[in-house]
Design a protein around this motif. Structure first.
Motif, PDB file in Angstrom:
ATOM      1  N   LYS A 125       1.166   4.027  -3.154  1.00 41.84           N
ATOM      2  CA  LYS A 125       0.941   5.461  -2.978  1.00 41.84           C
ATOM      3  C   LYS A 125       2.145   6.262  -3.446  1.00 41.84           C
ATOM      4  O   LYS A 125       1.999   7.320  -4.081  1.00 41.84           O
ATOM      5  CB  LYS A 125       0.626   5.773  -1.520  1.00 41.84           C
ATOM      6  CG  LYS A 125       0.167   7.207  -1.305  1.00 41.84           C
ATOM      7  CD  LYS A 125      -0.421   7.416   0.065  1.00 41.84           C
ATOM      8  CE  LYS A 125      -1.005   8.822   0.206  1.00 41.84           C
ATOM      9  NZ  LYS A 125      -1.641   9.023   1.528  1.00 41.84           N
TER      10      LYS A 125
ATOM     11  N   SER B 272       8.557  -0.245   4.620  1.00 40.59           N
ATOM     12  CA  SER B 272       7.718  -0.779   3.538  1.00 40.59           C
ATOM     13  C   SER B 272       8.443  -1.865   2.771  1.00 40.59           C
ATOM     14  O   SER B 272       7.883  -2.926   2.464  1.00 40.59           O
ATOM     15  CB  SER B 272       7.309   0.352   2.587  1.00 40.59           C
ATOM     16  OG  SER B 272       6.610   1.363   3.278  1.00 40.59           O
TER      17      SER B 272
ATOM     18  N   VAL C  50      -4.591   1.229   4.907  1.00 44.15           N
ATOM     19  CA  VAL C  50      -3.199   1.645   5.060  1.00 44.15           C
ATOM     20  C   VAL C  50      -2.850   2.749   4.071  1.00 44.15           C
ATOM     21  O   VAL C  50      -2.006   3.610   4.370  1.00 44.15           O
ATOM     22  CB  VAL C  50      -2.268   0.433   4.891  1.00 44.15           C
ATOM     23  CG1 VAL C  50      -0.799   0.865   4.858  1.00 44.15           C
ATOM     24  CG2 VAL C  50      -2.502  -0.566   6.008  1.00 44.15           C
ATOM     25  N   TYR C  51      -3.484   2.738   2.907  1.00 41.65           N
ATOM     26  CA  TYR C  51      -3.204   3.766   1.903  1.00 41.65           C
ATOM     27  C   TYR C  51      -3.407   5.172   2.483  1.00 41.65           C
ATOM     28  O   TYR C  51      -2.666   6.099   2.159  1.00 41.65           O
ATOM     29  CB  TYR C  51      -4.115   3.563   0.694  1.00 41.65           C
ATOM     30  CG  TYR C  51      -3.757   4.416  -0.510  1.00 41.65           C
ATOM     31  CD1 TYR C  51      -2.960   3.917  -1.528  1.00 41.65           C
ATOM     32  CD2 TYR C  51      -4.238   5.714  -0.626  1.00 41.65           C
ATOM     33  CE1 TYR C  51      -2.637   4.694  -2.630  1.00 41.65           C
ATOM     34  CE2 TYR C  51      -3.915   6.496  -1.722  1.00 41.65           C
ATOM     35  CZ  TYR C  51      -3.119   5.983  -2.718  1.00 41.65           C
ATOM     36  OH  TYR C  51      -2.798   6.758  -3.811  1.00 41.65           O
TER      37      TYR C  51
ATOM     38  N   ALA D 131      -0.313   5.907   4.719  1.00 41.81           N
ATOM     39  CA  ALA D 131       0.972   5.415   4.210  1.00 41.81           C
ATOM     40  C   ALA D 131       2.075   6.446   4.321  1.00 41.81           C
ATOM     41  O   ALA D 131       3.260   6.091   4.362  1.00 41.81           O
ATOM     42  CB  ALA D 131       0.812   4.968   2.758  1.00 41.81           C
TER      43      ALA D 131
ATOM     44  N   ALA E 216       0.834  -1.206   0.000  1.00 42.82           N
ATOM     45  CA  ALA E 216       0.000   0.000   0.000  1.00 42.82           C
ATOM     46  C   ALA E 216       0.866   1.253   0.000  1.00 42.82           C
ATOM     47  O   ALA E 216       0.584   2.222  -0.731  1.00 42.82           O
ATOM     48  CB  ALA E 216      -0.937  -0.012   1.207  1.00 42.82           C
ATOM     49  N   ALA E 217       1.933   1.238   0.795  1.00 39.48           N
ATOM     50  CA  ALA E 217       2.841   2.382   0.816  1.00 39.48           C
ATOM     51  C   ALA E 217       3.556   2.545  -0.513  1.00 39.48           C
ATOM     52  O   ALA E 217       3.729   3.658  -1.022  1.00 39.48           O
ATOM     53  CB  ALA E 217       3.848   2.221   1.949  1.00 39.48           C
TER      54      ALA E 217
END
Length: 327
Positions: free
Chosen positions: A125, A256, A244-245, A248, A121-122
């Motif tokens: 983004k 990450s 989590v986005y 992030a 997710a990190a």
């Protein structure tokens, strides 16, 4: 005569579990009456004693009969000295097996997978992928390495055909997993469309969990069990990526990257522990050694070449050892 009928009934009830009983030299038997736990009052007897009670078995004939009846009545569970084999209740409804598959998703491998998707997710983004796109990729592409490849292709501005080809090549590794898992779930009445649908859930974590646990599930319930397992893993991680986005930005890049590495590390250790032949260990060691080398020499096809050479050498050594033994 009454005691004889009890013994015959206990043996008849145990006939469905003979494969479990014969797996070990010793089996723990409940006494003095059927209970739902293996307690302090368990006796250790040989398998042969369960099938043919000796005259010098500790306790009276009634005590022996109660012990044998307990094995038959308590879920047909047989505990060995080092591990246990659980013979499942084939009469449980499909909803029960679906829920058991759902529960299996909430395990250590599932937790490792969730942590890996936190890292994804990190990564998504940082690459400029929207939250909707990241969630959609999680539910449709599903396999984490393929998703990382796709995000990398998007971030580099690669054309759509090139990105599609890269994801396809990354996902080819899952084909042997599907080929190994499908026969475990298929019965004479299983529809092909069900197998096609469940094949979408095949990834490292779900495959490892399924191959470990499907042998304990009745054949006619395995598709239901795997649907609960795979569906829960996918749904849970779609939610995790979406949540989590939003936060992030607070996750360091190094963390990450480390989280993304947890799943392949788990997969490697699982394969090492479950390898049935020495050739599997040889192939993994060669892959670990040759991978970094070919990443420098042939970075475009490093994994393919390292896997091909490592697997071929391991198979050749195994073939040679078999010929030597046969001679």
């Amino acid at each position: 005569m009454e005691i004889g009928r009890i013994v015959l009934k206990a043996r008849r009830d145990l006939s469905d579990s003979l494969h479990a009983l014969l797996a070990f030299d010793y089996t723990h038997v409940f006494i003095p009456e059927p209970v739902l736990t293996f307690g302090r009052h368990a006796l250790t007897v040989r398998v042969a004693d369960v099938l043919q009670p000796p005259t010098d078995f500790p306790g009276s004939m009634e005590r022996r009969c109660a012990a044998f009846g307990a094995v038959a009545s308590c879920g047909r569970a047989c505990y060995g000295r080092h591990m246990s084999i659980w013979t499942s209740d084939a009469t449980a409804p499909r909803s029960t097996w679906f829920l058991r598959g759902t529960r299996a998703a909430f395990s250590l491998p599932g937790l490792i997978l969730v942590s890996s998707f936190i890292g994804f997710a990190a990564l998504a983004k940082d690459a400029g992928v929207t939250v909707a796109q990241a969630a959609f990729m999680t539910g449709t592409v599903w396999a984490l390495p393929s998703m990382v490849v796709l995000v990398g292709a998007v971030a580099s501005g690669a054309a759509l055909p090139a990105a599609m080809l890269a994801v396809t090549l990354s996902a080819i590794r899952l084909m042997p997993m599907v080929m190994a898992l499908a026969p475990e779930m298929r019965t004479g009445k299983t529809r092909q469309c069900v197998l096609y649908l469940l094949a979408h859930f095949v990834a490292v974590t779900s495959w490892v969990l399924a191959m470990e646990r499907l042998k304990r599930v009745p054949p006619q319930m395995r598709t239901t069990y795997y649907a609960g397992l795979g569906g829960t893993l996918v749904t849970t991680n779609v939610i995790v990526v979406t949540v989590v986005y939003a936060v992030a930005d607070a996750l360091p890049s190094a963390v990450s990257a480390a989280l993304l590495m947890l799943t392949p590390m788990y997969f490697l250790t699982s394969l090492w522990g479950s390898a049935r032949e020495r050739a599997g260990h040889v192939a993994m060691v060669l892959g670990l050694v040759l991978g970094p080398v070919f990443h420098i020499v042939l970075p475009q096809i490093d994994l393919l070449v390292a896997g091909l050479i490592g697997g071929t050498v391991a198979y050749g050594l195994q073939f040679w050892r078999r010929k030597v033994r046969a001679a």
